[in-house]
Design a protein around this motif. Structure first.
Motif, PDB file in Angstrom:
ATOM      1  N   THR A  46       0.846  -1.186   0.000  1.00  0.00           N
ATOM      2  CA  THR A  46       0.000   0.000   0.000  1.00  0.00           C
ATOM      3  C   THR A  46       0.886   1.242   0.000  1.00  0.00           C
ATOM      4  N   PRO A  47       0.388   2.396  -0.467  1.00  0.00           N
ATOM      5  CA  PRO A  47       1.206   3.616  -0.432  1.00  0.00           C
ATOM      6  C   PRO A  47       1.529   4.046   0.995  1.00  0.00           C
ATOM      7  N   LEU A  48       2.651   4.749   1.132  1.00  0.00           N
ATOM      8  CA  LEU A  48       3.065   5.248   2.437  1.00  0.00           C
ATOM      9  C   LEU A  48       2.481   6.618   2.752  1.00  0.00           C
ATOM     10  N   SER A  49       2.172   7.424   1.744  1.00  0.00           N
ATOM     11  CA  SER A  49       1.634   8.755   1.972  1.00  0.00           C
ATOM     12  C   SER A  49       0.742   9.134   0.798  1.00  0.00           C
ATOM     13  N   SER A  50       0.024  10.249   0.981  1.00  0.00           N
ATOM     14  CA  SER A  50      -0.854  10.759  -0.070  1.00  0.00           C
ATOM     15  C   SER A  50      -0.176  11.803  -0.940  1.00  0.00           C
ATOM     16  N   VAL A  91      -3.578  -2.750  -9.632  1.00  0.00           N
ATOM     17  CA  VAL A  91      -3.784  -1.949  -8.433  1.00  0.00           C
ATOM     18  C   VAL A  91      -3.135  -2.655  -7.251  1.00  0.00           C
ATOM     19  N   LEU A  92      -2.619  -1.895  -6.294  1.00  0.00           N
ATOM     20  CA  LEU A  92      -1.999  -2.471  -5.108  1.00  0.00           C
ATOM     21  C   LEU A  92      -3.003  -3.321  -4.339  1.00  0.00           C
ATOM     22  N   PRO A  93      -2.544  -4.377  -3.670  1.00  0.00           N
ATOM     23  CA  PRO A  93      -3.495  -5.287  -3.009  1.00  0.00           C
ATOM     24  C   PRO A  93      -4.306  -4.639  -1.906  1.00  0.00           C
ATOM     25  N   VAL A  94      -3.750  -3.632  -1.204  1.00  0.00           N
ATOM     26  CA  VAL A  94      -4.473  -2.934  -0.140  1.00  0.00           C
ATOM     27  C   VAL A  94      -4.769  -1.526  -0.634  1.00  0.00           C
ATOM     28  N   GLU A  95      -6.026  -1.267  -0.939  1.00  0.00           N
ATOM     29  CA  GLU A  95      -6.445   0.034  -1.436  1.00  0.00           C
ATOM     30  C   GLU A  95      -6.882   0.898  -0.257  1.00  0.00           C
ATOM     31  N   VAL A 134      -7.835   8.450 -10.023  1.00  0.00           N
ATOM     32  CA  VAL A 134      -6.717   9.361 -10.261  1.00  0.00           C
ATOM     33  C   VAL A 134      -5.962   9.591  -8.947  1.00  0.00           C
ATOM     34  N   GLY A 135      -4.638   9.474  -8.999  1.00  0.00           N
ATOM     35  CA  GLY A 135      -3.802   9.675  -7.830  1.00  0.00           C
ATOM     36  C   GLY A 135      -3.349   8.402  -7.152  1.00  0.00           C
ATOM     37  N   SER A 136      -3.907   7.255  -7.520  1.00  0.00           N
ATOM     38  CA  SER A 136      -3.513   5.994  -6.893  1.00  0.00           C
ATOM     39  C   SER A 136      -2.234   5.459  -7.534  1.00  0.00           C
ATOM     40  N   ILE A 137      -1.455   4.725  -6.745  1.00  0.00           N
ATOM     41  CA  ILE A 137      -0.228   4.097  -7.217  1.00  0.00           C
ATOM     42  C   ILE A 137      -0.566   2.719  -7.769  1.00  0.00           C
ATOM     43  N   VAL A 138      -0.043   2.412  -8.938  1.00  0.00           N
ATOM     44  CA  VAL A 138      -0.319   1.147  -9.602  1.00  0.00           C
ATOM     45  C   VAL A 138       1.003   0.501 -10.016  1.00  0.00           C
ATOM     46  N   LEU A 139       0.960  -0.809 -10.187  1.00  0.00           N
ATOM     47  CA  LEU A 139       2.091  -1.572 -10.698  1.00  0.00           C
ATOM     48  C   LEU A 139       1.932  -1.758 -12.196  1.00  0.00           C
ATOM     49  N   LEU A 140       3.045  -1.739 -12.908  1.00  0.00           N
ATOM     50  CA  LEU A 140       3.041  -1.858 -14.361  1.00  0.00           C
ATOM     51  C   LEU A 140       3.591  -3.207 -14.768  1.00  0.00           C
ATOM     52  N   GLN A 141       2.898  -3.861 -15.669  1.00  0.00           N
ATOM     53  CA  GLN A 141       3.355  -5.146 -16.195  1.00  0.00           C
ATOM     54  C   GLN A 141       4.357  -4.907 -17.324  1.00  0.00           C
ATOM     55  N   GLU A 142       5.574  -5.377 -17.112  1.00  0.00           N
ATOM     56  CA  GLU A 142       6.627  -5.260 -18.106  1.00  0.00           C
ATOM     57  C   GLU A 142       7.381  -6.583 -18.195  1.00  0.00           C
ATOM     58  N   TYR A 173       2.042 -13.302  -9.676  1.00  0.00           N
ATOM     59  CA  TYR A 173       1.550 -12.383  -8.643  1.00  0.00           C
ATOM     60  C   TYR A 173       0.811 -11.207  -9.265  1.00  0.00           C
ATOM     61  N   LEU A 174       1.350 -10.625 -10.335  1.00  0.00           N
ATOM     62  CA  LEU A 174       0.672  -9.510 -10.995  1.00  0.00           C
ATOM     63  C   LEU A 174      -0.634  -9.958 -11.633  1.00  0.00           C
ATOM     64  N   SER A 175      -0.651 -11.165 -12.163  1.00  0.00           N
ATOM     65  CA  SER A 175      -1.897 -11.670 -12.750  1.00  0.00           C
ATOM     66  C   SER A 175      -2.964 -11.864 -11.680  1.00  0.00           C
ATOM     67  N   GLY A 176      -2.536 -12.245 -10.456  1.00  0.00           N
ATOM     68  CA  GLY A 176      -3.502 -12.405  -9.369  1.00  0.00           C
ATOM     69  C   GLY A 176      -4.079 -11.087  -8.881  1.00  0.00           C
ATOM     70  N   LEU A 177      -3.346  -9.983  -9.080  1.00  0.00           N
ATOM     71  CA  LEU A 177      -3.857  -8.677  -8.660  1.00  0.00           C
ATOM     72  C   LEU A 177      -4.909  -8.125  -9.609  1.00  0.00           C
ATOM     73  N   GLN A 178      -4.915  -8.592 -10.846  1.00  0.00           N
ATOM     74  CA  GLN A 178      -5.904  -8.129 -11.812  1.00  0.00           C
ATOM     75  C   GLN A 178      -7.180  -8.944 -11.653  1.00  0.00           C
ATOM     76  N   LYS A 179      -8.230  -8.281 -11.218  1.00  0.00           N
ATOM     77  CA  LYS A 179      -9.515  -8.947 -11.004  1.00  0.00           C
ATOM     78  C   LYS A 179     -10.285  -8.986 -12.313  1.00  0.00           C
ATOM     79  N   ARG A 180     -10.478 -10.174 -12.818  1.00  0.00           N
ATOM     80  CA  ARG A 180     -11.211 -10.345 -14.071  1.00  0.00           C
ATOM     81  C   ARG A 180     -12.561 -10.998 -13.760  1.00  0.00           C
TER      82      ARG A 180
END
Length: 212
Positions: free
Chosen positions: A36-40, A169-173, A115-123, A96-103
């Protein structure tokens, strides 16, 4: 994790020290995942990881050569260990990244990106313990109001467009209003440290009076 561990080691002959080293490096891979993010703060890309609970900071690894495409009989012992770790990272990181994507099926509504949330990028070909991430700068919905593409601001300051299928999206929103800013976090740490020091001095004074 055990499934990937059996797949990467297989029938490999590893001594006790080499096997313990592989397990330690795999443990660092698991404890490096963002939670989860550490700050806003929109300029702050730091996230909370299990490594913060262990050593107080995120886990890092030195860059190394890619040994996954080299035959095992041409590698030395340390290179074989790195090869096992890199194979595990590629398999587990992708899963792990595939498990974070809810389909879900079309019958269930899925929340859009905020807008403003931190996300992980699949590369592809991501180094060990490296998690490409960014902050959502703008969303681009379609005619039906569903977000398909988002503009992501990277830690380097560059802005790129990514499809939602390549964003996790990070696991803890957490709501951005509930997160403290960087200045508030530092003030809270200083205040807690000062209060603990005052309480300790008060206890020492009480003990000295009792001894007298």
């Amino acid at each position: 994790m055990k499934h990937h561990l059996r797949r990467i080691i297989g029938n490999a002959f590893l001594c006790h020290e080499a096997f313990i080293t592989v397990l330690a490096q795999i443990e660092s891979c698991l404890n490096s995942r963002p939670i989860t993010p550490l700050s806003s703060d929109p300029n702050d890309m730091q996230v909370l990881t299990p490594g913060h609970f262990l050593i107080g900071r995120p886990l890092n690894a030195l860059p190394d050569h890619d040994y996954t495409g080299i035959p095992e009989n041409r590698l030395k012992l340390w290179e074989r260990i790195q090869r096992c770790t890199q194979h595990f990272w590629q398999r587990w990181h992708r899963e792990y990244l595939s498990g974070l994507q809810k389909r879900y099926k079309w019958s269930k509504f899925t929340a859009n990106l905020v807008v403003g949330s931190i996300v992980l990028l699949q590369e592809d070909s991501v180094p060990v313990l490296k998690w490409p991430m960014g902050r959502v700068l703008e969303v681009h919905p379609d005619d039906g109001g569903v977000v398909r593409v988002a503009s992501i601001r990277l830690p380097s300051g560059n802005i790129t467009r990514r499809a939602v299928s390549k964003i996790c999206v990070l696991p803890v929103e957490v709501n951005s209003e509930q997160l403290p800013s960087t200045a508030q976090s530092s003030d809270a740490i200083r205040s807690s440290t000062g209060s603990s020091g005052d309480s300790g001095n008060h206890i020492d004074a009480e003990e000295s009076r009792n001894m007298c």
